[in-house]
Design an enzyme around this catalytic site. Sequence first.
Site, short mmCIF file in Angstrom:
data_model
loop_
_atom_site.label_atom_id
_atom_site.label_comp_id
_atom_site.label_asym_id
_atom_site.label_seq_id
_atom_site.Cartn_x
_atom_site.Cartn_y
_atom_site.Cartn_z
N ASP A 25 68.04 22.75 52.62
CA ASP A 25 68.60 23.61 51.58
C ASP A 25 70.12 23.50 51.65
O ASP A 25 70.72 23.83 52.69
CB ASP A 25 68.15 25.05 51.82
CG ASP A 25 68.52 26.02 50.72
OD1 ASP A 25 69.35 25.66 49.86
OD2 ASP A 25 68.00 27.16 50.72
N ASP B 50 72.80 25.38 44.08
CA ASP B 50 72.00 25.63 45.27
C ASP B 50 70.63 24.99 45.04
O ASP B 50 70.00 25.26 44.01
CB ASP B 50 71.90 27.15 45.47
CG ASP B 50 71.09 27.58 46.67
OD1 ASP B 50 70.56 26.72 47.39
OD2 ASP B 50 70.97 28.81 46.88
N HIS C 15 67.79 34.00 43.28
CA HIS C 15 68.96 34.86 43.13
C HIS C 15 69.95 34.24 42.16
O HIS C 15 69.92 33.03 41.91
CB HIS C 15 69.64 35.03 44.50
CG HIS C 15 69.92 33.72 45.17
ND1 HIS C 15 71.07 32.99 44.98
CD2 HIS C 15 69.15 32.96 46.01
CE1 HIS C 15 71.01 31.87 45.67
NE2 HIS C 15 69.85 31.82 46.32
N HIS D 128 75.03 34.56 46.51
CA HIS D 128 73.85 35.42 46.35
C HIS D 128 74.23 36.65 45.55
O HIS D 128 74.80 37.60 46.08
CB HIS D 128 73.29 35.85 47.71
CG HIS D 128 72.26 34.93 48.27
ND1 HIS D 128 70.91 35.21 48.21
CD2 HIS D 128 72.36 33.73 48.87
CE1 HIS D 128 70.23 34.21 48.77
NE2 HIS D 128 71.10 33.30 49.18
N GLU E 103 63.73 29.73 43.93
CA GLU E 103 63.31 29.05 45.16
C GLU E 103 61.99 29.59 45.70
O GLU E 103 61.96 30.46 46.56
CB GLU E 103 64.40 29.12 46.23
CG GLU E 103 64.99 30.47 46.50
CD GLU E 103 66.07 30.41 47.57
OE1 GLU E 103 66.02 29.53 48.44
OE2 GLU E 103 66.96 31.27 47.53
N GLU F 138 63.62 24.25 45.33
CA GLU F 138 64.63 25.09 44.67
C GLU F 138 65.47 24.26 43.70
O GLU F 138 65.84 23.13 43.97
CB GLU F 138 65.55 25.71 45.72
CG GLU F 138 66.64 26.61 45.15
CD GLU F 138 67.52 27.22 46.24
OE1 GLU F 138 68.20 28.21 45.96
OE2 GLU F 138 67.54 26.69 47.36
#
Length: 296
Positions: free
Chosen positions: A89, A100, A159, A167, A192, A281
């Site tokens: 990640d 992300d 998020h 976040h 994710e 994700e």
Amino acid sequence: MSDGPLDDETLEKYREAGSVLREVLDEAAEKVEPGVTQLEVADFAESRIRELADGCAFPANISVDEEASHASPGRDDDTEFGEEMVCLDCGVHVDGYIADAAVTVDLSGNPELVEAAEEALDAALDAVGPGVQSGTVGAEIEDVIRGYGYTPVLNLSGHGVSQWDAHTGPTIPNRGTERGVELEVGDVVAIEPFATTGRGKVTEGSKEEIYSLERDRSVRDRSARNVLEQVKEEYKTLPFAARWLDDPRAEMAVKRLKQQGILHGYPVLKEDDGELVSQAEHTVVVTEDGCEILTA
């Protein structure tokens, strides 16, 4: 929540971050194989991100087997990959605007667990659009993962991301909920799904290598002051790895700063021992007719 459609300049920064991240994740995932150390892969991914973009949005997370999030190698970590489930990640920022994304590399012989998370992500992306409830997206994730005979990790979620904030809202659950928020055009969200062979609840482990600035205040200790200045200058409010710090006494300085409430620590989040976790994700921006996948 968003203030409406993104302006062209901001959208281009998100797109650039996403494009870099896709390239780096693909390259880093190819390096995950038995005998290679976790630190080698983390260093490679982070170096490539710094080479191609403004910086890492957070340290490379390398979560193995029951680990789900916040696992990152220490400065002298020589842990090698074995026959394991490996979640990679990573995050990229361009002028603070963040992408992300995550992939799972299966060295354990459990490809269906990886497939469950990937299919759940695809279903979630198909559901995203303006006016859609976040709980509806979560229901798509949950349905797919349970359909494979696994459990979604219920206390982890997708998020929002915003400038210098990895976040933020809205939260995208990995389960169906009646309560939620309505997605809006211009929302930038990281979705994710996590699939697990376990009970679907992660708890904090003892390992902690990732930190972020909680509040700024004066400190007496010289080493702690050096660390704090580096954090403020180079990482701002973004998470960082203790191994990134220049001060040779950084480990003790970080502990002092955490005790004083200046730094926040992120312990490894993990399922029960012996279980496996997979993750998939993407970061997307909500558009009038659905979403644009920034990390595809």
